[in-house]
Design a protein around this motif. Structure first.
Motif, short mmCIF file in Angstrom:
data_model
loop_
_atom_site.label_atom_id
_atom_site.label_comp_id
_atom_site.label_asym_id
_atom_site.label_seq_id
_atom_site.Cartn_x
_atom_site.Cartn_y
_atom_site.Cartn_z
N LEU A 91 0.89 -1.19 0.15
CA LEU A 91 -0.10 -0.07 0.01
C LEU A 91 0.95 1.26 0.03
CD1 LEU A 91 -2.81 1.25 -0.05
CD2 LEU A 91 -2.74 1.01 2.56
N GLY A 92 1.85 1.35 0.96
CA GLY A 92 2.86 2.54 0.82
C GLY A 92 3.40 2.86 -0.49
N SER A 93 4.01 1.66 -1.07
CA SER A 93 4.47 1.73 -2.50
C SER A 93 3.46 2.42 -3.56
CB SER A 93 5.01 0.52 -2.92
OG SER A 93 6.16 0.06 -2.19
N ALA A 94 2.10 1.82 -3.40
CA ALA A 94 1.27 2.28 -4.38
C ALA A 94 0.68 3.65 -4.31
CB ALA A 94 0.07 1.05 -4.31
N LEU A 95 0.60 4.08 -3.02
CA LEU A 95 0.25 5.42 -2.60
C LEU A 95 1.35 6.42 -3.33
CD1 LEU A 95 -0.66 5.16 1.34
CD2 LEU A 95 -2.27 6.13 -0.78
N TYR A 96 2.64 6.16 -2.85
CA TYR A 96 3.62 6.93 -3.41
C TYR A 96 3.77 6.99 -5.06
CZ TYR A 96 7.86 9.66 -4.13
OH TYR A 96 8.54 10.71 -4.52
N LEU A 97 3.78 5.96 -5.61
CA LEU A 97 3.95 5.72 -7.17
C LEU A 97 2.77 6.31 -7.86
CD1 LEU A 97 5.50 1.97 -7.34
CD2 LEU A 97 6.56 4.43 -8.06
N VAL A 98 1.45 6.17 -7.40
CA VAL A 98 0.16 6.50 -7.90
C VAL A 98 -0.19 8.09 -7.41
CG1 VAL A 98 -2.17 6.35 -8.50
CG2 VAL A 98 -0.67 4.26 -8.70
N GLY A 99 -0.24 8.05 -6.05
CA GLY A 99 -0.80 9.21 -5.68
C GLY A 99 -0.05 10.24 -5.54
N CYS A 100 1.57 10.14 -5.61
CA CYS A 100 2.37 11.15 -5.55
C CYS A 100 2.96 11.32 -7.04
CB CYS A 100 3.42 10.87 -4.45
SG CYS A 100 4.45 12.19 -4.39
N PHE A 101 3.72 10.17 -7.21
CA PHE A 101 4.66 10.36 -8.36
C PHE A 101 3.68 10.42 -9.79
CE2 PHE A 101 7.49 9.02 -12.06
CZ PHE A 101 8.61 9.57 -11.81
N GLY A 102 2.57 9.56 -9.81
CA GLY A 102 1.69 9.48 -10.95
C GLY A 102 0.89 11.01 -10.94
N VAL A 103 0.32 11.35 -9.94
CA VAL A 103 -0.48 12.54 -9.87
C VAL A 103 0.66 13.93 -10.38
CG1 VAL A 103 -1.36 14.43 -8.45
CG2 VAL A 103 -1.99 11.81 -8.15
N THR A 104 1.78 13.71 -9.99
CA THR A 104 2.81 14.86 -10.50
C THR A 104 2.72 14.73 -12.04
OG1 THR A 104 4.17 14.69 -8.58
CG2 THR A 104 5.36 15.57 -10.49
#
Length: 159
Positions: A91-104
């Motif tokens: 979940l931590g990996s998905a949150l960063y990869l999608v919610g942070c990096f992807g949103v950027t």
């Protein structure tokens, strides 16, 4: 318990996501408010300068390096499938990869590119600036929350 090199990866993931969360939190809580309080031409010009100076090796190492680390953690977690912390790590990996990096990549960068193409002193830039501040900040809140969530997940995986 997570140990050895895997422990080091999780700690680095925790630190990277927390540092990125702090940067984005600063932007959401006071930088964008300060820029929005300026006349549109000044706010837009200042943000253009910030966007140029943000692409430094130090910030990119933390921001992109953390994305790579989160991807590695996800893969290693799938391979090792530890008895404890698996859900939190994924979940931590998905949150960063999608919610942070992807949103950027899909929300913030395109808005930055549009702003960069405008002359700050024009009416077009002034009109865009108002929308930019609102939309960019909203998506930055998402990136902040996702990064905080990722850091919390990694912390819980270590507990």
């Amino acid at each position: 318990m997570i140990d050895g090199p895997y422990f080091v990866l999780v700690v680095l993931g925790l630190l990277g996501t927390a540092v990125v969360a702090g940067v984005f939190c600063g932007f959401s809580t006071f930088v964008m408010k300060g820029l929005a309080s300026l006349p549109p031409a000044q706010g837009a010009a200042a943000m253009q300068a910030i966007n140029i100076s943000a692409v430094t090796p130090a910030f990119m190492l933390v921001f992109v390096g953390t994305a790579v680390l989160c991807a590695v953690l996800a893969v290693v977690t799938f391979v090792l499938w530890p008895d404890e912390g698996t859900v939190a790590l994924l979940l931590g990996s998905a949150l960063y990869l999608v919610g942070c990096f992807g949103v950027t990549m899909v929300a913030n960068v395109p808005r930055n590119d549009t702003l960069a193409a405008l002359d700050p002193g024009t009416r077009e830039a002034a009109a865009y600036w108002q929308r930019y501040v609102s939309e960019w900040t909203m998506w930055n809140h998402v990136r902040t929350a996702a990064s905080v969530g990722a850091a919390l997940c990694y912390l819980l995986a270590l507990a």
